[in-house]
Scaffold this active site. Structure first.
Site, short mmCIF file in Angstrom:
data_model
loop_
_atom_site.label_atom_id
_atom_site.label_comp_id
_atom_site.label_asym_id
_atom_site.label_seq_id
_atom_site.Cartn_x
_atom_site.Cartn_y
_atom_site.Cartn_z
N TYR A 64 -14.64 -5.16 4.19
CA TYR A 64 -12.75 -5.34 3.78
C TYR A 64 -12.95 -6.86 3.94
O TYR A 64 -12.61 -7.22 5.09
CB TYR A 64 -11.51 -4.33 4.75
CG TYR A 64 -10.72 -5.58 3.98
CD1 TYR A 64 -9.50 -4.39 3.31
CD2 TYR A 64 -9.95 -6.17 5.12
CE1 TYR A 64 -8.96 -4.68 2.25
CE2 TYR A 64 -8.36 -6.61 4.30
CZ TYR A 64 -8.57 -6.09 2.70
OH TYR A 64 -6.78 -6.30 2.73
N TYR A 97 1.14 -1.45 -0.36
CA TYR A 97 0.00 -0.06 0.54
C TYR A 97 0.86 1.32 -0.14
O TYR A 97 0.56 2.64 0.57
CB TYR A 97 -1.27 0.51 1.17
CG TYR A 97 -1.33 -1.43 1.27
CD1 TYR A 97 -2.73 -2.02 0.45
CD2 TYR A 97 -1.48 -2.26 2.18
CE1 TYR A 97 -3.71 -2.57 1.03
CE2 TYR A 97 -2.55 -3.23 3.42
CZ TYR A 97 -3.47 -3.21 2.10
OH TYR A 97 -3.98 -4.66 1.90
N ASP A 126 -16.64 -13.79 8.39
CA ASP A 126 -14.68 -13.19 8.43
C ASP A 126 -14.45 -12.17 9.79
O ASP A 126 -14.65 -10.85 10.34
CB ASP A 126 -15.19 -11.38 7.49
CG ASP A 126 -13.81 -11.69 7.33
OD1 ASP A 126 -11.86 -12.09 8.33
OD2 ASP A 126 -12.86 -11.17 6.08
N LYS A 155 -5.23 -14.15 10.68
CA LYS A 155 -4.42 -12.78 11.65
C LYS A 155 -3.82 -13.37 13.38
O LYS A 155 -2.94 -13.91 12.93
CB LYS A 155 -5.23 -11.72 12.42
CG LYS A 155 -5.14 -10.79 10.57
CD LYS A 155 -4.52 -9.44 10.10
CE LYS A 155 -5.04 -8.59 9.05
NZ LYS A 155 -5.84 -8.41 8.24
C1 LIG Z 1 -6.47 -9.02 7.34
C2 LIG Z 1 -8.23 -9.27 6.94
C3 LIG Z 1 -7.97 -9.84 5.95
C4 LIG Z 1 -6.64 -10.22 4.58
O1 LIG Z 1 -5.97 -11.56 5.03
P1 LIG Z 1 -4.92 -11.48 4.72
O2 LIG Z 1 -3.94 -12.40 5.34
O3 LIG Z 1 -3.95 -9.37 4.28
O4 LIG Z 1 -4.79 -11.98 3.53
C5 LIG Z 1 -9.30 -10.05 5.58
N1 LIG Z 1 -10.18 -9.92 5.98
C6 LIG Z 1 -10.15 -8.97 7.72
C7 LIG Z 1 -11.48 -8.85 8.39
C8 LIG Z 1 -9.65 -8.98 7.70
O5 LIG Z 1 -8.43 -7.88 8.69
#
Ligand SMILES: *Cc1c(COP(=O)(O)O)cnc(C)c1O
Length: 427
Positions: A146, A18, A240, A269
């Protein structure tokens, strides 16, 4: 010959995340991490306010995770997962199944959050195909969301505000709604589902907090409404929890606060405690069973090369040990109080649109995008590592952060925000 360089910062070969490579300030060189501290090559030590994109929930370099990874390194750093299995993956899958809500008992491992989301989308799509139902080719996602940086995940990120808005022409068109936070948005969601429900493969939501889209929080009742709408329209719900999972919101999973069980759950994460790349897409039994067939093409058509990497699984198992043996959720609640108190001085200040806190997430929102470069520089100057973006400054520290460090973080953010709003307060 490899060109000689005295500092990692002098190389121009790395293309950074980014980052406008023409104008960006050179990155700081990190040489060591421990607890909530990042040590720089020039000897400075920064208090980390965001735990490396909120992955390092136990702080950096936790000895228990290090020992587990070292032991795994001695026996088997990696082996392919097609046709083979191994104890670290078997153990991790059954532990995740036991911890996740409801009967989310089937775990598919990948190596990043974005790919976990791609797998979730594919699972939902193939679920319908396996049942012989065609025409369900879109997903319903929420504005402000996101879900990652790969093309499928990009297509379900906020289409207007998100960082992927320029790619519209390259992405499949999805259906977007506002989160049902009030009567009007609840009715709008219901209308969209009545009109388009039979063209949809699934709904996807970030439970309780839309993270990288702006750290916008919603009530458990809103999440319950989303789940209820999905259920009534016969749509699988994908949660998610890549940001919210593993204690960030004060419960192990954010879904728990609304008492819902999604059909598919995405985790990454903090899964390995911030040490290794690993992600999981978990499915309820009813999803998994649509893939059981005498037809080989009904199998889930996915298989990353480094799927269920044993080092990463060992790290994740060690991270789960720490959730069992140390009071992480209590710590998240203590941090919640610390953030509320620590950021209270900014509440009501002219130029500050909102202060919000949930679990170990604290957010200061400006009423317009500030001079981010100056704000970042001020924060580093005061000895903290915080990465404001858009119109917000957020804190997502390690759940193990010392109370003194949390106070210093909040104080540094408070001073930096005040100076940003009123430069006459001095640098
Ligand atoms: C960080 C994140 C992603 C993407 O994960 P990456 O390991 O960076 O590909 C997807 N959804 C959410 C809610 C996130 O915080």
């Amino acid at each position: 010959m490899i060109p000689h360089s005295t500092s990692a910062r002098e190389t121009n070969t790395l293309w950074r995340p980014y980052t406008q490579m023409k104008s960006a300030a050179p990155p700081l060189e990190a040489v060591r991490t421990s607890g909530s501290r990042i040590v720089l090559a020039d000897g400075r030590e920064l208090i980390d306010g965001i735990a490396s994109w909120w992955t390092a929930v136990h702080g950096y370099n936790h000895p228990h995770i290090r020992a587990a990874v070292a032991a795994q390194l001695d026996t088997m750093p990696h082996v392919m997962f097609g046709g083979l299995t191994h104890a670290p993956a078997e153990r991790l899958a059954s532990r995740l199944a036991a911890l996740a809500p409801g009967d989310l008992d089937h775990v598919f491992f990948t190596d990043s959050g974005s790919v976990a989301v791609e797998v979730a989308l594919k699972m939902a799509a193939q679920m319908w195909l396996n049942r012989g139902i065609a025409g369900r080719s879109r997903f319903l996602a929420f504005r402000g969301g996101y879900h990652g940086d790969t093309m499928g995940a990009m297509s379900i990120c906020d289409p207007e505000e998100g960082m992927h808005r320029r790619f519209g022409a390259y992405l499949p068109a999805q259906l977007f709604c506002d989160l049902p936070t009030d009567d009007a948005t609840t009715e709008a969601l219901e209308r969209a589902l009545s009109e388009h429900g039979d063209t949809l493969a699934a709904m996807i939501v970030e439970p309780l907090v839309q993270g990288a889209g702006g750290m916008v929080m919603h009530a458990p009742a809103t999440l319950a409404r989303v789940a209820e709408a999905a259920r009534r329209h016969g749509l699988p719900l994908i949660a998610d929890e890549i940001f919210t999972g593993f204690g960030r919101t004060g419960t192990l999973f954010a879904c728990e606060q609304a008492g819902i069980v999604p059909d598919i759950l995405c985790l990454s994460k903090a899964l390995t405690g911030g040490t290794m790349a690993l992600a999981a897409t978990m499915a309820r039994r009813c999803v998994f069973e649509t893939f059981l067939s005498d037809d080989p093409s009904a199998a889930l058509m996915h298989g990353p090369t480094f799927m269920a990497n044993p080092l990463a699984c060992a790290a994740a198992n060690a991270s789960l040990d720490l959730f069992e043996t140390e009071p992480r959720l209590e710590q998240a609640r203590t941090i919640e109080n610390g953030l509320r108190d620590g950021l209270a001085g900014l509440r009501g200040l002219a130029g500050v649109a909102d202060i919000r806190v949930l679990g170990a997430i604290g957010v200061v929102q400006f009423d317009r995008t500030p001079d981010l470069a100056a704000l970042k520089a001020r924060l580093i100057e005061s000895g903290v590592w915080v990465r404001p973006f858009g119109d917000i400054v957020y804190l997502t520290p390690a759940l193990t952060i010392a109370p003194d460090d949390l106070d210093r973080l909040c104080a540094a953010v408070t001073v930096a925000v005040r100076q940003t709003l009123d430069p006459s307060l001095g640098a």
